[in-house]
Scaffold this active site. Structure first.
Site, mmCIF file in Angstrom:
data_model
loop_
_atom_site.group_PDB
_atom_site.id
_atom_site.type_symbol
_atom_site.label_atom_id
_atom_site.label_comp_id
_atom_site.label_asym_id
_atom_site.label_seq_id
_atom_site.Cartn_x
_atom_site.Cartn_y
_atom_site.Cartn_z
ATOM 1 N N ASP A 161 39.532 35.920 45.479
ATOM 2 C CA ASP A 161 39.575 34.544 44.991
ATOM 3 C C ASP A 161 39.836 33.766 45.907
ATOM 4 O OD1 ASP A 161 39.318 32.880 43.068
ATOM 5 O OD2 ASP A 161 41.325 32.861 42.240
ATOM 6 N N LYS A 195 45.037 46.578 37.685
ATOM 7 C CA LYS A 195 44.049 47.591 37.070
ATOM 8 C C LYS A 195 43.300 47.368 37.399
ATOM 9 C CE LYS A 195 47.793 46.889 33.361
ATOM 10 N NZ LYS A 195 47.817 45.962 32.198
ATOM 11 N N GLY A 196 42.535 46.291 37.398
ATOM 12 C CA GLY A 196 41.046 45.682 37.424
ATOM 13 C C GLY A 196 40.428 46.366 38.141
ATOM 14 N N ARG A 200 38.840 44.492 29.793
ATOM 15 C CA ARG A 200 38.447 44.511 31.113
ATOM 16 C C ARG A 200 36.769 46.022 30.888
ATOM 17 N NH1 ARG A 200 42.603 44.614 34.352
ATOM 18 N NH2 ARG A 200 44.217 43.617 33.376
ATOM 19 N N ASP A 226 40.028 41.555 33.176
ATOM 20 C CA ASP A 226 40.183 41.008 32.017
ATOM 21 C C ASP A 226 40.373 39.508 32.235
ATOM 22 O OD1 ASP A 226 42.593 40.822 33.963
ATOM 23 O OD2 ASP A 226 43.679 40.030 32.101
ATOM 24 N N PHE A 281 35.017 31.873 35.318
ATOM 25 C CA PHE A 281 35.821 32.753 34.995
ATOM 26 C C PHE A 281 34.947 33.837 35.009
ATOM 27 C CE2 PHE A 281 39.299 35.074 33.181
ATOM 28 C CZ PHE A 281 40.437 35.054 33.768
ATOM 29 N N GLU A 295 38.344 45.957 45.625
ATOM 30 C CA GLU A 295 39.298 45.108 44.652
ATOM 31 C C GLU A 295 38.437 44.872 43.900
ATOM 32 O OE1 GLU A 295 40.984 43.304 43.336
ATOM 33 O OE2 GLU A 295 42.573 41.786 44.219
ATOM 34 N N ASP A 296 38.518 43.860 42.165
ATOM 35 C CA ASP A 296 37.596 43.123 41.360
ATOM 36 C C ASP A 296 37.436 42.553 42.203
ATOM 37 O OD1 ASP A 296 40.167 42.262 41.286
ATOM 38 O OD2 ASP A 296 40.363 42.478 39.295
ATOM 39 N N LYS A 318 34.122 34.860 45.183
ATOM 40 C CA LYS A 318 34.822 33.946 44.591
ATOM 41 C C LYS A 318 34.175 33.295 46.222
ATOM 42 C CE LYS A 318 35.928 33.384 40.451
ATOM 43 N NZ LYS A 318 36.488 33.325 39.051
#
Ligand code: IMP
Ligand code: MG
Length: 174
Positions: A101, A41-42, A164, A158, A151, A97-98, A129
């Site tokens: 990582d 969902k991000g 969000r 989220d 974070f 993409e959000d 990141k």
């Protein structure tokens, strides 16, 4: 409950940067159209804002993935929870993409989507990141912000399904 959120990137800066990246994408795809694949969902908030700032023809599709938990997580295998509606054959695909990582999600996803014979496949992320990268082979074509190992929430991201909807990017202070 009770976390404090510290603003990392204010709303105006997020949106200014997305306008810049949208303009860059419009130049790079000049004379073509771009097929955005938003990762639920991000990635949704970022996808909408990005799409509004792309001037070449845009089509959209959505996909939801989840990492297998426990021991298999390190294998980088991701499960497709919701697949795309449209075939990718010959399309110029841009995965949106959000955050990247470890890179495991995208490394696997790119392999899966390549098998569907897109004309091209690129990656666009709101946040990166890089200090956390495990899958070094993931090449990110467009990055809005490179951030330290903290974070973050907001703009689609989220913490336990919360935050969000924040219009900025913030760091959760536990
Ligand atoms: P990767 O496979 O390790 O690159 O996982 C990326 C996914 O982990 C993202 O799509 C997010 O769902 C989640 N994630 C990683 N870092 C953060 C963060 O700082 N805040 C919220 N979600 C995160
Ligand atoms: Mg995600």
């Amino acid at each position: 409950m009770g976390e404090k959120i510290r603003v990392l990137v204010p709303e105006e800066e997020v949106e200014a940067k997305i306008r810049e990246v949208g303009a860059q994408i419009s130049r790079d795809y000049a004379g073509r159209s771009v097929h955005l694949i938003s990762i639920l969902k991000g990635g949704v908030f970022f996808t909408c804002e990005l799409a509004k700032n792309i001037t070449v023809p845009v089509s959209l599709d959505f996909m939801a993935v989840s990492s297998y938990g426990g021991d298999t997580k390190s294998s980088g295998v991701v499960k497709i929870v919701k697949d795309l509606d449209e075939p990718l054959q010959g399309k110029d695909v841009l995965i949106v993409e959000d955050i990247i990582d470890s890179g495991r999600t995208l490394a696997h996803l790119v392999e899966v989507l390549k098998q569907r014979n897109p004309g091209s496949i690129r990656i666009c992320t709101l946040l990166d990141k890089p200090s956390r990268r495990v899958k070094k082979q993931v090449v990110v074509d467009y990055t809005c912000f490179t951030i330290p190992d903290e974070f973050v929430v907001g703009y689609g991201l989220d913490y336990d399904q919360k935050y969000r909807n924040l219009p900025y990017i913030g760091v959760v202070e536990f």
